[in-house]
Design a protein around this motif. Structure first.
Motif, PDB file in Angstrom:
ATOM      1  N   ALA A 197       0.829  -1.211   0.000  1.00 21.26           N
ATOM      2  CA  ALA A 197       0.000   0.000   0.000  1.00 21.26           C
ATOM      3  C   ALA A 197       0.858   1.254   0.000  1.00 21.26           C
ATOM      4  CB  ALA A 197      -0.921   0.003   1.216  1.00 21.26           C
ATOM      5  N   PHE A 198       2.080   1.156   0.501  1.00 27.63           N
ATOM      6  CA  PHE A 198       2.954   2.326   0.544  1.00 27.63           C
ATOM      7  C   PHE A 198       3.504   2.674  -0.839  1.00 27.63           C
ATOM      8  CE2 PHE A 198       3.181   0.522   4.847  1.00 27.63           C
ATOM      9  CZ  PHE A 198       2.717   1.621   5.566  1.00 27.63           C
ATOM     10  N   GLU A 199       3.434   1.740  -1.774  1.00 27.05           N
ATOM     11  CA  GLU A 199       3.782   2.074  -3.161  1.00 27.05           C
ATOM     12  C   GLU A 199       2.586   2.676  -3.877  1.00 27.05           C
ATOM     13  OE1 GLU A 199       6.083   0.177  -7.027  1.00 27.05           O
ATOM     14  OE2 GLU A 199       5.139  -1.188  -5.584  1.00 27.05           O
ATOM     15  N   ARG A 200       1.407   2.149  -3.618  1.00 30.57           N
ATOM     16  CA  ARG A 200       0.191   2.703  -4.229  1.00 30.57           C
ATOM     17  C   ARG A 200      -0.139   4.077  -3.657  1.00 30.57           C
ATOM     18  NH1 ARG A 200      -1.130  -2.626  -3.186  1.00 30.57           N
ATOM     19  NH2 ARG A 200      -2.420  -2.071  -1.379  1.00 30.57           N
ATOM     20  N   HIS A 201       0.204   4.291  -2.411  1.00 28.82           N
ATOM     21  CA  HIS A 201      -0.023   5.587  -1.755  1.00 28.82           C
ATOM     22  C   HIS A 201       1.324   6.072  -1.211  1.00 28.82           C
ATOM     23  CE1 HIS A 201      -4.369   4.897  -1.997  1.00 28.82           C
ATOM     24  NE2 HIS A 201      -4.122   3.673  -1.568  1.00 28.82           N
ATOM     25  N   PRO A 202       2.113   6.733  -2.032  1.00 27.87           N
ATOM     26  CA  PRO A 202       3.515   7.022  -1.686  1.00 27.87           C
ATOM     27  C   PRO A 202       3.709   7.978  -0.515  1.00 27.87           C
ATOM     28  CG  PRO A 202       2.894   8.094  -3.737  1.00 27.87           C
ATOM     29  CD  PRO A 202       1.770   7.182  -3.389  1.00 27.87           C
ATOM     30  N   TYR A 203       2.647   8.630  -0.071  1.00 28.80           N
ATOM     31  CA  TYR A 203       2.788   9.590   1.038  1.00 28.80           C
ATOM     32  C   TYR A 203       2.102   9.085   2.305  1.00 28.80           C
ATOM     33  CZ  TYR A 203       3.857  12.095  -3.179  1.00 28.80           C
ATOM     34  OH  TYR A 203       4.405  12.445  -4.400  1.00 28.80           O
ATOM     35  N   LEU A 204       1.773   7.804   2.314  1.00 29.56           N
ATOM     36  CA  LEU A 204       1.069   7.238   3.457  1.00 29.56           C
ATOM     37  C   LEU A 204       1.991   7.034   4.649  1.00 29.56           C
ATOM     38  CD1 LEU A 204      -1.431   5.941   4.761  1.00 29.56           C
ATOM     39  CD2 LEU A 204      -0.829   3.798   3.593  1.00 29.56           C
ATOM     40  N   LEU A 205       3.238   6.624   4.423  1.00 30.79           N
ATOM     41  CA  LEU A 205       4.123   6.261   5.531  1.00 30.79           C
ATOM     42  C   LEU A 205       4.368   7.414   6.511  1.00 30.79           C
ATOM     43  CD1 LEU A 205       5.761   4.045   6.856  1.00 30.79           C
ATOM     44  CD2 LEU A 205       7.698   4.662   5.381  1.00 30.79           C
ATOM     45  N   PRO A 206       4.696   8.627   6.060  1.00 26.22           N
ATOM     46  CA  PRO A 206       4.848   9.707   7.050  1.00 26.22           C
ATOM     47  C   PRO A 206       3.559  10.022   7.778  1.00 26.22           C
ATOM     48  CG  PRO A 206       4.987  10.571   4.804  1.00 26.22           C
ATOM     49  CD  PRO A 206       5.038   9.086   4.704  1.00 26.22           C
ATOM     50  N   CYS A 207       2.424   9.839   7.106  1.00 24.80           N
ATOM     51  CA  CYS A 207       1.138  10.072   7.765  1.00 24.80           C
ATOM     52  C   CYS A 207       0.874   9.017   8.838  1.00 24.80           C
ATOM     53  CB  CYS A 207       0.017  10.076   6.728  1.00 24.80           C
ATOM     54  SG  CYS A 207       0.147  11.405   5.505  1.00 24.80           S
TER      55      CYS A 207
END
Length: 238
Positions: A200-210
């Motif tokens: 999911a972190f590739e599909r949503h590249p800004y999810l990890l800092p969130c």
């Protein structure tokens, strides 16, 4: 005669005991209650982190929404400032609510809402969604006013200055760590494809800092919920 009396008194005092020093007039120190203070500081840290973490990646995020290149700066500015705009009327409102129901439930609401809006923002796929989520995050964030009120509640005149200074340092730390984490953790599949590729972190590249911001909010919530009922939960008289 009246003019000479104060001078004579001053001369007598100068020949006798020395004048009191600043240390003799200083208010004795008093320790700040550790757990309530830690809960307030981590709450502030998480909120500052969550607010500032998007700054490094929000232009790329907005461009990924399909916004024309000439409009990216303006639209990214709207997203970045939406939370601050919403917090303008929210601060006084939540401060008033916390005076009625206590600091702890209001701060808990803010942390839960920050967790939800952080993760949802990382999953956003349209500009409109991102704007609404950031606005909601600011509207439901009472930390700016209520943490200061809670800090006043858990300190005394003997340690309030120290508490305020430490709290301001923690807020500054959140302003520092948020953008750092946002820049380092964005697009993790590009930097660590073996770990984050195909997730999911590739599909949503800004999810990890969130998610990192949400975890920090969860830590603040755990500390807040671990407080005894009276600590940082109800305003106390001066």
């Amino acid at each position: 005669g009246c003019l000479l009396m104060p001078a004579a008194a001053g001369m007598a005092r100068s020949k006798g005991a020395p004048l009191p020093t600043s240390e003799e007039h200083a208010i004795p120190d008093e320790p700040i209650p550790l757990l309530p203070f830690l809960a307030v500081c981590v709450t502030t840290l998480s909120q500052m982190f969550s607010f500032f973490m998007i700054f490094p990646f929000v232009p790329d995020m907005v461009e990924g929404f399909g916004v024309a290149e000439r409009d990216v700066g303006f639209k990214a500015g709207l997203v970045a400032s939406a939370a601050a705009l919403a917090s303008l009327p929210a601060g006084p409102f939540w401060g008033h609510v916390s005076d009625r129901v206590g600091r702890r439930p209001v701060l808990a609401l803010g942390l839960v809402s920050a967790m939800a809006t952080n993760v949802a923002f990382g999953l956003a796929t349209t500009l409109e969604t991102a704007l609404v989520l950031r606005f909601l995050g600011g509207l439901l964030n009472p930390a700016g006013s209520v943490t200061v009120a809670a800090l006043r509640d858990i300190t005394t005149p003997r340690n309030r200055t120290k508490g305020i200074s430490y709290h301001a340092t923690i807020a500054g730390l959140g302003m520092l760590l948020g953008p750092m984490a946002g820049g380092i953790l964005a697009k993790p599949a590009d930097t660590l494809p073996g770990v984050f590729g195909g997730t999911a972190f590739e599909r949503h590249p800004y999810l990890l800092p969130c998610v990192a911001g949400a975890v920090l909010c969860a830590l603040g919530l755990a500390l807040l919920m671990g407080l005894p009922g009276g600590a940082a939960a109800q305003p106390v008289p001066a």
